[in-house]
Design a protein around this motif. Structure first.
Motif, PDB file in Angstrom:
ATOM      1  N   LYS A  44      25.162 -39.352  46.902  1.00  0.00           N
ATOM      2  CA  LYS A  44      25.451 -39.222  45.475  1.00  0.00           C
ATOM      3  C   LYS A  44      26.205 -37.936  45.175  1.00  0.00           C
ATOM      4  O   LYS A  44      27.170 -37.935  44.375  1.00  0.00           O
ATOM      5  CB  LYS A  44      24.145 -39.256  44.680  1.00  0.00           C
ATOM      6  CG  LYS A  44      24.348 -39.076  43.175  1.00  0.00           C
ATOM      7  CD  LYS A  44      23.019 -39.097  42.444  1.00  0.00           C
ATOM      8  CE  LYS A  44      23.207 -38.873  40.947  1.00  0.00           C
ATOM      9  NZ  LYS A  44      21.910 -38.899  40.208  1.00  0.00           N
ATOM     10  N   HIS A  45      25.799 -36.845  45.809  1.00  0.00           N
ATOM     11  CA  HIS A  45      26.361 -35.542  45.454  1.00  0.00           C
ATOM     12  C   HIS A  45      27.448 -35.043  46.407  1.00  0.00           C
ATOM     13  O   HIS A  45      28.259 -34.203  46.010  1.00  0.00           O
ATOM     14  CB  HIS A  45      25.242 -34.503  45.382  1.00  0.00           C
ATOM     15  CG  HIS A  45      24.269 -34.752  44.280  1.00  0.00           C
ATOM     16  ND1 HIS A  45      24.523 -34.419  42.966  1.00  0.00           N
ATOM     17  CD2 HIS A  45      23.026 -35.310  44.288  1.00  0.00           C
ATOM     18  CE1 HIS A  45      23.492 -34.753  42.206  1.00  0.00           C
ATOM     19  NE2 HIS A  45      22.573 -35.293  42.983  1.00  0.00           N
ATOM     20  N   TYR A  46      27.477 -35.568  47.642  1.00  0.00           N
ATOM     21  CA  TYR A  46      28.370 -34.961  48.643  1.00  0.00           C
ATOM     22  C   TYR A  46      29.248 -35.952  49.387  1.00  0.00           C
ATOM     23  O   TYR A  46      29.767 -35.639  50.452  1.00  0.00           O
ATOM     24  CB  TYR A  46      27.527 -34.126  49.624  1.00  0.00           C
ATOM     25  CG  TYR A  46      26.701 -33.091  48.906  1.00  0.00           C
ATOM     26  CD1 TYR A  46      27.314 -32.056  48.202  1.00  0.00           C
ATOM     27  CD2 TYR A  46      25.312 -33.164  48.881  1.00  0.00           C
ATOM     28  CE1 TYR A  46      26.567 -31.122  47.494  1.00  0.00           C
ATOM     29  CE2 TYR A  46      24.553 -32.236  48.184  1.00  0.00           C
ATOM     30  CZ  TYR A  46      25.185 -31.217  47.497  1.00  0.00           C
ATOM     31  OH  TYR A  46      24.449 -30.296  46.798  1.00  0.00           O
ATOM     32  N   SER A  47      29.430 -37.143  48.815  1.00  0.00           N
ATOM     33  CA  SER A  47      30.395 -38.087  49.371  1.00  0.00           C
ATOM     34  C   SER A  47      31.515 -38.297  48.368  1.00  0.00           C
ATOM     35  O   SER A  47      31.326 -38.074  47.158  1.00  0.00           O
ATOM     36  CB  SER A  47      29.734 -39.425  49.707  1.00  0.00           C
ATOM     37  OG  SER A  47      29.399 -40.138  48.530  1.00  0.00           O
ATOM     38  N   ALA A  48      32.659 -38.739  48.840  1.00  0.00           N
ATOM     39  CA  ALA A  48      33.811 -38.914  47.958  1.00  0.00           C
ATOM     40  C   ALA A  48      33.563 -39.987  46.906  1.00  0.00           C
ATOM     41  O   ALA A  48      34.018 -39.872  45.761  1.00  0.00           O
ATOM     42  CB  ALA A  48      35.045 -39.267  48.791  1.00  0.00           C
ATOM     43  N   SER A  49      32.826 -41.046  47.276  1.00  0.00           N
ATOM     44  CA  SER A  49      32.593 -42.156  46.352  1.00  0.00           C
ATOM     45  C   SER A  49      31.379 -41.940  45.453  1.00  0.00           C
ATOM     46  O   SER A  49      31.275 -42.528  44.375  1.00  0.00           O
ATOM     47  CB  SER A  49      32.403 -43.460  47.129  1.00  0.00           C
ATOM     48  OG  SER A  49      31.186 -43.417  47.867  1.00  0.00           O
ATOM     49  N   GLY A  50      30.440 -41.119  45.905  1.00  0.00           N
ATOM     50  CA  GLY A  50      29.203 -40.942  45.165  1.00  0.00           C
ATOM     51  C   GLY A  50      28.242 -42.101  45.315  1.00  0.00           C
ATOM     52  O   GLY A  50      27.197 -42.136  44.665  1.00  0.00           O
ATOM     53  N   GLN A  51      28.590 -43.047  46.184  1.00  0.00           N
ATOM     54  CA  GLN A  51      27.780 -44.235  46.411  1.00  0.00           C
ATOM     55  C   GLN A  51      27.249 -44.265  47.845  1.00  0.00           C
ATOM     56  O   GLN A  51      27.933 -43.838  48.776  1.00  0.00           O
ATOM     57  CB  GLN A  51      28.597 -45.507  46.161  1.00  0.00           C
ATOM     58  CG  GLN A  51      29.186 -45.604  44.769  1.00  0.00           C
ATOM     59  CD  GLN A  51      28.113 -45.749  43.695  1.00  0.00           C
ATOM     60  OE1 GLN A  51      27.118 -46.449  43.878  1.00  0.00           O
ATOM     61  NE2 GLN A  51      28.321 -45.076  42.565  1.00  0.00           N
ATOM     62  N   THR A  52      26.050 -44.772  48.012  1.00  0.00           N
ATOM     63  CA  THR A  52      25.478 -44.927  49.355  1.00  0.00           C
ATOM     64  C   THR A  52      26.035 -46.190  49.986  1.00  0.00           C
ATOM     65  O   THR A  52      25.875 -47.283  49.421  1.00  0.00           O
ATOM     66  CB  THR A  52      23.938 -45.032  49.293  1.00  0.00           C
ATOM     67  OG1 THR A  52      23.425 -43.876  48.637  1.00  0.00           O
ATOM     68  CG2 THR A  52      23.354 -45.137  50.692  1.00  0.00           C
ATOM     69  N   PRO A  53      26.712 -46.098  51.130  1.00  0.00           N
ATOM     70  CA  PRO A  53      27.240 -47.299  51.796  1.00  0.00           C
ATOM     71  C   PRO A  53      26.129 -48.280  52.127  1.00  0.00           C
ATOM     72  O   PRO A  53      24.972 -47.905  52.333  1.00  0.00           O
ATOM     73  CB  PRO A  53      27.879 -46.736  53.069  1.00  0.00           C
ATOM     74  CG  PRO A  53      28.137 -45.300  52.769  1.00  0.00           C
ATOM     75  CD  PRO A  53      27.037 -44.868  51.856  1.00  0.00           C
TER      76      PRO A  53
END
Length: 264
Positions: free
Chosen positions: A110-119
């Motif tokens: 949520k906070h540290y990926s480009a998409s903000g989504q969990t794959p």
């Protein structure tokens, strides 16, 4: 050395048991301002889930080892979170203190990926981590308990730094020793950023001089390692307390045991 080679082989098989997770990561991580802190122990399959995602996101973080029988940081977890459970994750950037590997993983994406989504592949885990647990057993359950054969010394004044990535068998051996000695360290993830990075330094799939992705994380770290190597090689340990910097897992293990543990 024979014993060390056996440990590396077990660590390699342990990584394979998890299907190769903890190898690859983004070249351009979203590293927060305040350091992420993980209270965990190397042999925990639930902690391993979190470390694999940290590698995927290529995040650096502080590790406070909490092996079974340890006394240095387990009490800190109880004080901060109210119970003795691992992993325990502290993010001072958001003010979150989290237990449960799945909740920590969702927080990270949520906070540290480009998409903000969990794959999808990381959204749901089996209640019991069979693959990671098998990896722990294959690895001889190293990094689960404090090393009672070693007289523990106080934690060093300055925190150690270790470069590596989750699935690296050589790095896994070093992390197990750091856990068993309850030595806190900053873990700098140096994940494989593309297919050309795959393979050990001397056996990399793409021959010729190594070229990191321009402005990527590996490129930034080459200067840090330049005092010993012109290539990315892990594990790499820096001890600011003694100004020692070492490659080669066997050398690092010997140094840690000599410097921070004495036989009873």
């Amino acid at each position: 050395m024979v014993n060390h080679h056996i440990k590396v082989t077990q660590a390699l098989l342990s990584s394979l048991a998890e299907g190769g997770r903890g190898i690859n990561g983004t070249a351009f991580p979203m590293q927060p301002v305040q350091p992420l802190k993980l209270y965990e122990f190397e042999g925990s399959p639930f902690c391993r889930r979190v470390r694999e995602v940290m590698t995927l996101l290529n995040l650096d973080y502080e590790v406070y080892p909490c092996p079974k029988g340890g006394e240095k940081y387990r009490s800190v977890v109880k004080q901060l979170g109210g119970k003795m459970q691992f992993p325990f994750f502290v993010d001072e950037n958001t003010g979150d203190h989290l237990y449960e590997s799945q909740k920590i993983i969702q927080h990270l994406f949520k906070h540290y990926s480009a998409s903000g989504q969990t794959p999808k592949a990381y959204r749901y885990y089996p209640k019991l981590p069979y693959a990671a647990f098998a990896g722990t057993l294959i690895n001889g359950a190293r990094g689960v308990w404090i090393n009672k054969a070693i007289q523990q010394r106080p934690a060093p004044e300055k925190i150690l730094e270790l470069w590596g990535f989750e699935a690296s068998p050589f790095t896994r051996v070093v992390r197990a020793v750091l856990t068993e000695l309850e030595l806190p360290f900053i873990f700098h993830n140096v994940a494989k950023e593309r297919w050309q990075d795959l393979g050990p330094a001397k056996l990399r799939l793409k021959p010729g001089p190594y070229q990191a992705i321009k402005a990527g994380k590996r490129a930034q770290l080459i200067d840090v390692m330049a005092r010993h190597s012109k290539d990315i090689q892990v594990p790499y340990l820096v001890d600011p307390n003694t100004d020692v910097a070492l490659f080669e897992s066997a050398d690092i293990v010997r140094y840690l045991q000599k410097q921070y543990g004495t036989a009873q």
